[in-house]
Design a protein around this motif. Structure first.
Motif, PDB file in Angstrom:
ATOM      1  N   ILE A 114      -5.920  16.072  -0.217  1.00 31.96           N
ATOM      2  CA  ILE A 114      -4.495  15.812  -0.458  1.00 31.96           C
ATOM      3  C   ILE A 114      -4.236  14.316  -0.569  1.00 31.96           C
ATOM      4  O   ILE A 114      -3.551  13.846  -1.486  1.00 31.96           O
ATOM      5  CB  ILE A 114      -3.647  16.433   0.660  1.00 31.96           C
ATOM      6  N   LEU A 115      -4.776  13.548   0.358  1.00 32.65           N
ATOM      7  CA  LEU A 115      -4.508  12.111   0.386  1.00 32.65           C
ATOM      8  C   LEU A 115      -5.208  11.376  -0.758  1.00 32.65           C
ATOM      9  O   LEU A 115      -4.617  10.465  -1.360  1.00 32.65           O
ATOM     10  CB  LEU A 115      -4.946  11.524   1.728  1.00 32.65           C
ATOM     11  N   VAL A 116      -6.419  11.758  -1.075  1.00 30.11           N
ATOM     12  CA  VAL A 116      -7.153  11.081  -2.158  1.00 30.11           C
ATOM     13  C   VAL A 116      -6.478  11.324  -3.501  1.00 30.11           C
ATOM     14  O   VAL A 116      -6.325  10.405  -4.313  1.00 30.11           O
ATOM     15  CB  VAL A 116      -8.616  11.543  -2.188  1.00 30.11           C
ATOM     16  N   THR A 117      -6.057  12.558  -3.746  1.00 27.63           N
ATOM     17  CA  THR A 117      -5.413  12.855  -5.030  1.00 27.63           C
ATOM     18  C   THR A 117      -4.025  12.244  -5.138  1.00 27.63           C
ATOM     19  O   THR A 117      -3.484  12.133  -6.246  1.00 27.63           O
ATOM     20  CB  THR A 117      -5.316  14.379  -5.239  1.00 27.63           C
ATOM     21  N   ALA A 118      -3.440  11.857  -3.997  1.00 26.82           N
ATOM     22  CA  ALA A 118      -2.113  11.240  -4.032  1.00 26.82           C
ATOM     23  C   ALA A 118      -2.166   9.738  -4.273  1.00 26.82           C
ATOM     24  O   ALA A 118      -1.128   9.108  -4.487  1.00 26.82           O
ATOM     25  CB  ALA A 118      -1.375  11.510  -2.719  1.00 26.82           C
ATOM     26  N   LEU A 119      -3.360   9.145  -4.262  1.00 24.42           N
ATOM     27  CA  LEU A 119      -3.491   7.708  -4.498  1.00 24.42           C
ATOM     28  C   LEU A 119      -3.201   7.380  -5.956  1.00 24.42           C
ATOM     29  O   LEU A 119      -3.467   8.191  -6.854  1.00 24.42           O
ATOM     30  CB  LEU A 119      -4.904   7.240  -4.147  1.00 24.42           C
TER      31      LEU A 119
ATOM     32  N   ASN B  71      -3.989   5.176  -9.424  1.00 25.94           N
ATOM     33  CA  ASN B  71      -5.275   4.899 -10.052  1.00 25.94           C
ATOM     34  C   ASN B  71      -5.925   3.634  -9.507  1.00 25.94           C
ATOM     35  O   ASN B  71      -7.146   3.579  -9.300  1.00 25.94           O
ATOM     36  CB  ASN B  71      -5.116   4.794 -11.570  1.00 25.94           C
ATOM     37  N   GLU B  72      -5.132   2.612  -9.263  1.00 26.83           N
ATOM     38  CA  GLU B  72      -5.701   1.364  -8.756  1.00 26.83           C
ATOM     39  C   GLU B  72      -6.261   1.543  -7.354  1.00 26.83           C
ATOM     40  O   GLU B  72      -7.338   1.034  -7.039  1.00 26.83           O
ATOM     41  CB  GLU B  72      -4.646   0.259  -8.762  1.00 26.83           C
ATOM     42  N   GLU B  73      -5.557   2.288  -6.515  1.00 24.60           N
ATOM     43  CA  GLU B  73      -6.032   2.514  -5.155  1.00 24.60           C
ATOM     44  C   GLU B  73      -7.301   3.343  -5.134  1.00 24.60           C
ATOM     45  O   GLU B  73      -8.152   3.169  -4.250  1.00 24.60           O
ATOM     46  CB  GLU B  73      -4.933   3.187  -4.334  1.00 24.60           C
ATOM     47  N   LYS B  74      -7.449   4.238  -6.091  1.00 22.05           N
ATOM     48  CA  LYS B  74      -8.669   5.043  -6.143  1.00 22.05           C
ATOM     49  C   LYS B  74      -9.899   4.176  -6.399  1.00 22.05           C
ATOM     50  O   LYS B  74     -10.993   4.491  -5.934  1.00 22.05           O
ATOM     51  CB  LYS B  74      -8.545   6.109  -7.240  1.00 22.05           C
ATOM     52  N   THR B  75      -9.718   3.081  -7.135  1.00 26.92           N
ATOM     53  CA  THR B  75     -10.849   2.200  -7.406  1.00 26.92           C
ATOM     54  C   THR B  75     -11.243   1.375  -6.186  1.00 26.92           C
ATOM     55  O   THR B  75     -12.307   0.753  -6.181  1.00 26.92           O
ATOM     56  CB  THR B  75     -10.524   1.246  -8.568  1.00 26.92           C
ATOM     57  N   TRP B  76     -10.414   1.355  -5.154  1.00 22.36           N
ATOM     58  CA  TRP B  76     -10.757   0.638  -3.922  1.00 22.36           C
ATOM     59  C   TRP B  76     -11.626   1.479  -2.992  1.00 22.36           C
ATOM     60  O   TRP B  76     -12.206   0.949  -2.045  1.00 22.36           O
ATOM     61  CB  TRP B  76      -9.491   0.237  -3.165  1.00 22.36           C
TER      62      TRP B  76
ATOM     63  N   ARG C  87       2.769  13.019  -2.502  1.00 24.59           N
ATOM     64  CA  ARG C  87       2.645  14.079  -3.499  1.00 24.59           C
ATOM     65  C   ARG C  87       1.237  14.113  -4.070  1.00 24.59           C
ATOM     66  O   ARG C  87       0.874  13.291  -4.909  1.00 24.59           O
ATOM     67  CB  ARG C  87       3.659  13.868  -4.625  1.00 24.59           C
ATOM     68  N   PRO C  88       0.419  15.045  -3.610  1.00 21.09           N
ATOM     69  CA  PRO C  88      -0.943  15.140  -4.152  1.00 21.09           C
ATOM     70  C   PRO C  88      -0.948  15.702  -5.557  1.00 21.09           C
ATOM     71  O   PRO C  88      -0.073  16.499  -5.927  1.00 21.09           O
ATOM     72  CB  PRO C  88      -1.632  16.095  -3.181  1.00 21.09           C
ATOM     73  N   VAL C  89      -1.899  15.287  -6.338  1.00 22.60           N
ATOM     74  CA  VAL C  89      -2.080  15.807  -7.694  1.00 22.60           C
ATOM     75  C   VAL C  89      -3.353  16.647  -7.678  1.00 22.60           C
ATOM     76  O   VAL C  89      -4.418  16.224  -8.129  1.00 22.60           O
ATOM     77  CB  VAL C  89      -2.179  14.670  -8.719  1.00 22.60           C
ATOM     78  N   VAL C  90      -3.231  17.855  -7.119  1.00 24.28           N
ATOM     79  CA  VAL C  90      -4.410  18.689  -6.932  1.00 24.28           C
ATOM     80  C   VAL C  90      -4.990  19.154  -8.259  1.00 24.28           C
ATOM     81  O   VAL C  90      -6.187  19.473  -8.358  1.00 24.28           O
ATOM     82  CB  VAL C  90      -4.082  19.900  -6.037  1.00 24.28           C
ATOM     83  N   VAL C  91      -4.156  19.194  -9.293  1.00 23.58           N
ATOM     84  CA  VAL C  91      -4.674  19.594 -10.604  1.00 23.58           C
ATOM     85  C   VAL C  91      -5.718  18.595 -11.083  1.00 23.58           C
ATOM     86  O   VAL C  91      -6.711  18.953 -11.715  1.00 23.58           O
ATOM     87  CB  VAL C  91      -3.525  19.713 -11.622  1.00 23.58           C
TER      88      VAL C  91
ATOM     89  N   TRP D 102       0.835  -1.189   0.000  1.00 22.21           N
ATOM     90  CA  TRP D 102       0.000   0.000   0.000  1.00 22.21           C
ATOM     91  C   TRP D 102       0.880   1.252   0.000  1.00 22.21           C
ATOM     92  O   TRP D 102       1.928   1.305   0.632  1.00 22.21           O
ATOM     93  CB  TRP D 102      -0.900   0.031   1.227  1.00 22.21           C
ATOM     94  N   SER D 103       0.426   2.276  -0.678  1.00 21.55           N
ATOM     95  CA  SER D 103       1.158   3.538  -0.693  1.00 21.55           C
ATOM     96  C   SER D 103       0.967   4.249   0.646  1.00 21.55           C
ATOM     97  O   SER D 103      -0.024   4.020   1.357  1.00 21.55           O
ATOM     98  CB  SER D 103       0.641   4.421  -1.830  1.00 21.55           C
ATOM     99  N   PRO D 104       1.903   5.123   1.023  1.00 26.17           N
ATOM    100  CA  PRO D 104       1.730   5.896   2.267  1.00 26.17           C
ATOM    101  C   PRO D 104       0.432   6.701   2.268  1.00 26.17           C
ATOM    102  O   PRO D 104      -0.200   6.850   3.320  1.00 26.17           O
ATOM    103  CB  PRO D 104       2.958   6.807   2.279  1.00 26.17           C
ATOM    104  N   ALA D 105       0.043   7.213   1.104  1.00 28.43           N
ATOM    105  CA  ALA D 105      -1.191   7.999   1.038  1.00 28.43           C
ATOM    106  C   ALA D 105      -2.399   7.155   1.420  1.00 28.43           C
ATOM    107  O   ALA D 105      -3.303   7.619   2.131  1.00 28.43           O
ATOM    108  CB  ALA D 105      -1.369   8.580  -0.370  1.00 28.43           C
ATOM    109  N   LEU D 106      -2.443   5.897   0.955  1.00 31.24           N
ATOM    110  CA  LEU D 106      -3.567   5.028   1.275  1.00 31.24           C
ATOM    111  C   LEU D 106      -3.594   4.700   2.760  1.00 31.24           C
ATOM    112  O   LEU D 106      -4.661   4.713   3.395  1.00 31.24           O
ATOM    113  CB  LEU D 106      -3.499   3.747   0.446  1.00 31.24           C
ATOM    114  N   VAL D 107      -2.443   4.394   3.339  1.00 36.64           N
ATOM    115  CA  VAL D 107      -2.376   4.077   4.767  1.00 36.64           C
ATOM    116  C   VAL D 107      -2.853   5.276   5.594  1.00 36.64           C
ATOM    117  O   VAL D 107      -3.643   5.128   6.540  1.00 36.64           O
ATOM    118  CB  VAL D 107      -0.951   3.673   5.164  1.00 36.64           C
ATOM    119  N   LEU D 108      -2.370   6.471   5.250  1.00 39.71           N
ATOM    120  CA  LEU D 108      -2.767   7.667   5.987  1.00 39.71           C
ATOM    121  C   LEU D 108      -4.251   7.956   5.808  1.00 39.71           C
ATOM    122  O   LEU D 108      -4.934   8.389   6.752  1.00 39.71           O
ATOM    123  CB  LEU D 108      -1.934   8.867   5.524  1.00 39.71           C
ATOM    124  N   LEU D 109      -4.780   7.716   4.607  1.00 37.23           N
ATOM    125  CA  LEU D 109      -6.204   7.937   4.367  1.00 37.23           C
ATOM    126  C   LEU D 109      -7.053   6.969   5.194  1.00 37.23           C
ATOM    127  O   LEU D 109      -8.091   7.354   5.752  1.00 37.23           O
ATOM    128  CB  LEU D 109      -6.518   7.789   2.877  1.00 37.23           C
ATOM    129  N   LEU D 110      -6.609   5.711   5.284  1.00 34.16           N
ATOM    130  CA  LEU D 110      -7.331   4.733   6.105  1.00 34.16           C
ATOM    131  C   LEU D 110      -7.315   5.144   7.575  1.00 34.16           C
ATOM    132  O   LEU D 110      -8.324   5.009   8.284  1.00 34.16           O
ATOM    133  CB  LEU D 110      -6.716   3.349   5.936  1.00 34.16           C
TER     134      LEU D 110
END
Length: 451
Positions: A135-140, A142-147, A59-63, A11-19
């Motif tokens: 910040i955390l959602v945009t840093a996921l 593509n596969e993690e976003k589908t979870w 690294r969030p992708v706010v764009v 899991w990416s750090p962004a996903l762990v922090l989001l959980l």
């Protein structure tokens, strides 16, 4: 070559922090009052997670968030702008401020735009939750976003279990929120907000069961059971607004996966598809009717017993409208409804309990923010309408999450006309996730998630 199971992937750090963030919000993020312990827990944890995200190089992708990022940024700036001190000449010229001066003249103190600065500071502090969620959602990846639908469904299911325990008579007193002992409100302080969460579960469940699937497997009966449980728990909450959002969610949930179900049943006889739809609707309706017949549907009973003329929301509406007129176009300041309403409250509305919000968030936003808030609200609704139209006109697996985000935000809009769900940290995170889905025109197809 088959891919590795999700549970064995890194899991990416962004996903762990989001959980961790969603877990914290599930425990302590169900209240909107500024003085509850849960606010300290959620905001402290959110700031900590933000620091960890920076240290871990998230690294969030706010764009990629598009309008969701810009609308959230504008909201934060508007709230902070109300805390900037104004010169006496400007402050006294704002509408509604003369009553605060009384008989004194020659005002020399610089005051902020907001009439109750401490309440506006609290409102600004609460926005850390949606900011970090974005910040955390945009840093996921593509596969993690589908979870995410599966993750949210799991959170809603756990909240429903808490509500069922409360409904069974088990006393649960959450120390982090100002809940009412004996009320069926799950992990929320307000049963209307809990009912909205369950309605969102009715939206996500069909997507989890059918979207992107090649056939109807074990998820179909599980989805039917979940939607039935969500519907019955909504009835048990006693929320009249919840009945409305629940029925709307059931209809939208079926509309979301209509084509997916038809595609999954392509090789089956023609009668199977309509029979499945009838089974879903009939099964939910049957259990609802049984609940009503057994006098276990608190929402239905309240709908018939409550006198609208005695409802505080109806009785307080004229006062709220007069307050909007008194402070427009500058507004009274975000978060200050309670003390400001007491300043205008007529004797006929006095009672032992207090009116903490307008119970119509659209009106309260206009009261708090004045003309700038009206313009921002209209801009947000306009974006939502255009983005939703684009999402629902699109076809294919890539359009599932944008449609789901559109439907979730619609439920929040409907619920906000009767209450203030968007002011709770848990619902703030849900709104941000839904908005990011709606912004993504090229969202990857939804997958099986953690199951």
């Amino acid at each position: 070559m088959p891919s590795r199971p999700v549970l064995t992937r890194r899991w990416s750090p962004a996903l762990v922090l989001l959980l961790l963030l969603l877990g914290t919000l599930w425990v302590a993020g169900g209240a909107s009052h500024a003085d509850v312990t849960g606010q300290v827990i959620t905001r402290g944890a959110t700031w900590t997670l933000l620091v960890l995200a920076i240290l871990l190089g998230v690294r969030p992708v706010v764009v990629g968030a598009g309008a969701a990022f810009w609308l959230l940024l504008a909201t934060v700036l508007l709230v902070l702008l109300q805390l900037v001190p104004l010169s006496p000449n400007i402050w006294t010229a704002l509408p509604g401020r003369d009553v605060l001066l009384g008989a004194s003249s020659g005002e020399t103190v610089w005051r902020p735009w907001a009439i109750v600065p401490s309440a506006t500071i609290n409102a600004a502090s609460s926005l850390i939750v949606p900011v970090v969620t974005l910040i955390l959602v945009t840093a996921l990846c593509n596969e993690e976003k589908t979870w995410l639908p599966t993750i949210l469904l799991g959170i809603i299911f756990c909240s429903m279990l808490v509500g069922l325990l409360q409904f069974s008579g088990f006393v649960l007193d959450n120390p982090f929120i100002n809940d009412t002992v004996g009320s069926v409100s799950g992990t929320f302080a307000n049963r209307n907000h809990f009912a909205l969460l369950l309605a969102i579960g009715c939206l996500i469940t069909p997507v989890w069961a059918f979207a992107g699937k090649q056939g109807v497997g074990w998820r179909a009966p599980v989805a039917l059971a979940l939607m039935t449980l969500f519907a019955l728990t909504i009835l048990a909450t006693g929320s009249r607004a919840g009945m409305l959002t629940g029925m709307l969610a059931l209809a939208l949930g079926l509309a979301l996966c209509w084509h997916d179900v038809r595609r999954a049943l392509r090789g089956a006889p023609r009668w199977v598809f309509p029979a499945l739809i009838v089974a879903i609707i009939g099964g939910v309706a049957l259990f609802v009717l049984v609940s009503i017949a057994a006098d276990r549907a608190e929402s239905v009973r309240r709908a018939f017993e409550v006198d609208p003329g005695q409802d505080m929301r109806t009785r307080g509406l004229p006062t709220v409208l007069s307050m909007i007129a008194a402070y427009f176009p500058a507004g009274a300041g975000f978060g200050g409804f309670d003390p400001i309403f007491r300043l205008h409250e007529p004797f006929g509305l006095l009672k032992p309990t207090y009116f903490n919000h307008a119970h119509n968030d659209f009106l309260e936003v206009v009261l708090d923010g004045g003309l700038p808030a009206v313009l921002l609200l209209l801009l947000a609704i306009g974006w939502y309408a255009i983005a939703s139209l684009r999402a629902w006109r699109a076809n294919g697996q890539h359009s599932v999450l944008p449609k789901l985000g559109s439907a979730m935000l619609l439920l929040v809009f409907v619920a906000s006309a009767f209450d203030y769900p968007a002011r709770t940290p848990m619902m703030m995170a849900m709104i941000v996730i839904a908005a990011t889905w709606l912004c993504q025109n090229k969202t990857p197809p939804i997958k099986a998630g953690f199951t």
